[in-house]
Design a protein around this motif. Structure first.
Motif, mmCIF file in Angstrom:
data_model
loop_
_atom_site.group_PDB
_atom_site.id
_atom_site.type_symbol
_atom_site.label_atom_id
_atom_site.label_comp_id
_atom_site.label_asym_id
_atom_site.label_seq_id
_atom_site.Cartn_x
_atom_site.Cartn_y
_atom_site.Cartn_z
ATOM 1 N N ASP A 66 52.230 -86.591 -23.533
ATOM 2 C CA ASP A 66 51.839 -86.539 -24.938
ATOM 3 C C ASP A 66 52.781 -87.429 -25.732
ATOM 4 N N THR A 67 52.237 -88.202 -26.614
ATOM 5 C CA THR A 67 53.064 -89.032 -27.469
ATOM 6 C C THR A 67 53.717 -88.137 -28.514
ATOM 7 N N PRO A 68 55.066 -88.092 -28.546
ATOM 8 C CA PRO A 68 55.718 -87.217 -29.523
ATOM 9 C C PRO A 68 55.453 -87.699 -30.946
ATOM 10 N N THR A 69 55.327 -86.721 -31.822
ATOM 11 C CA THR A 69 55.155 -87.025 -33.232
ATOM 12 C C THR A 69 56.488 -87.532 -33.769
ATOM 13 N N PRO A 70 56.498 -88.688 -34.419
ATOM 14 C CA PRO A 70 57.779 -89.183 -34.939
ATOM 15 C C PRO A 70 58.323 -88.230 -36.006
ATOM 16 N N ALA A 71 59.644 -88.090 -36.020
ATOM 17 C CA ALA A 71 60.288 -87.218 -37.006
ATOM 18 C C ALA A 71 60.126 -87.831 -38.399
ATOM 19 N N ARG A 72 59.830 -86.975 -39.363
ATOM 20 C CA ARG A 72 59.784 -87.431 -40.758
ATOM 21 C C ARG A 72 61.216 -87.525 -41.257
ATOM 22 N N LEU A 73 61.498 -88.600 -41.952
ATOM 23 C CA LEU A 73 62.851 -88.833 -42.436
ATOM 24 C C LEU A 73 62.949 -88.588 -43.931
ATOM 25 N N GLY A 74 64.066 -88.033 -44.336
ATOM 26 C CA GLY A 74 64.326 -87.805 -45.747
ATOM 27 C C GLY A 74 64.913 -89.050 -46.388
#
Length: 178
Positions: free
Chosen positions: A18-26
């Motif tokens: 599964d392609t990991p969901t990229p982390a959202r950055l602040g």
């Protein structure tokens, strides 16, 4: 006949990739925390995970284990909801009650030794870890007089969690009717 037998493991392998969901950055470039959602029916699991974690820490420090007390759990749940209603983490209830007042209201007459509170989006174990980093909240968890633990929370629709941990035990300061 062999082709389906070869395809099934290959498809299972590909499904696991599964392609990991990229982390959202602040705005600071650091990953934003994920909201920890507590599903209905998870109360006992979370309370016993906390109990096990607290007792492991207590054992490592040489303190005796504690047990969950349903009265302290009730006082913790009431305070967690009240903090959410007040929208501030503090040790006094909206009616001016102290932690001692709240544990007496639920019929707990052992000594009220300490209360840890938190307003966070973190898990119970991350919250315990944060409590262990501060001397005053660590002392509550590791109090050698403690015999009983109360632990509960209130989660708002936006995911914010208001945690309350109570430690009690020993000889009560006063008993009913005295």
């Amino acid at each position: 006949m062999r082709l389906p037998l070869l395809l099934v493991p290959a498809l299972m392998f590909l499904a696991a990739c599964d392609t990991p969901t990229p982390a959202r950055l602040g705005p600071d470039g650091k990953p934003l925390p994920r909201v920890y959602r507590i599903a209905n029916g998870q109360e006992a699991r979370i309370q016993y995970e906390m109990l096990d974690a607290v007792n492991a820490l207590r054992q490592a420090s040489g303190a005796t284990p504690v047990q969950l007390d349903p009265r302290l759990n009730a006082a913790a749940a009431t305070h967690s909801r009240d903090m959410a209603n007040q929208n501030r983490p503090w040790h006094f209830g909206s009616d001016g009650s102290s932690p001692i007042d709240r544990v007496r209201r639920v019929g707990y007459y052992g000594a009220m030794l300490g209360e840890n509170i938190s307003e966070t989006y973190e898990t119970e174990i991350e919250t315990l870890s944060a409590w262990m980093e501060q001397p005053d909240t660590r002392e509550v968890v590791l109090d050698r007089r403690a015999q009983d633990l109360g632990f509960a929370w209130h989660q708002e629709p936006n995911g914010k969690i208001w945690w309350t941990l109570l430690m009690g035990g020993g000889i009560p300061a006063t008993t009913p009717g005295s």
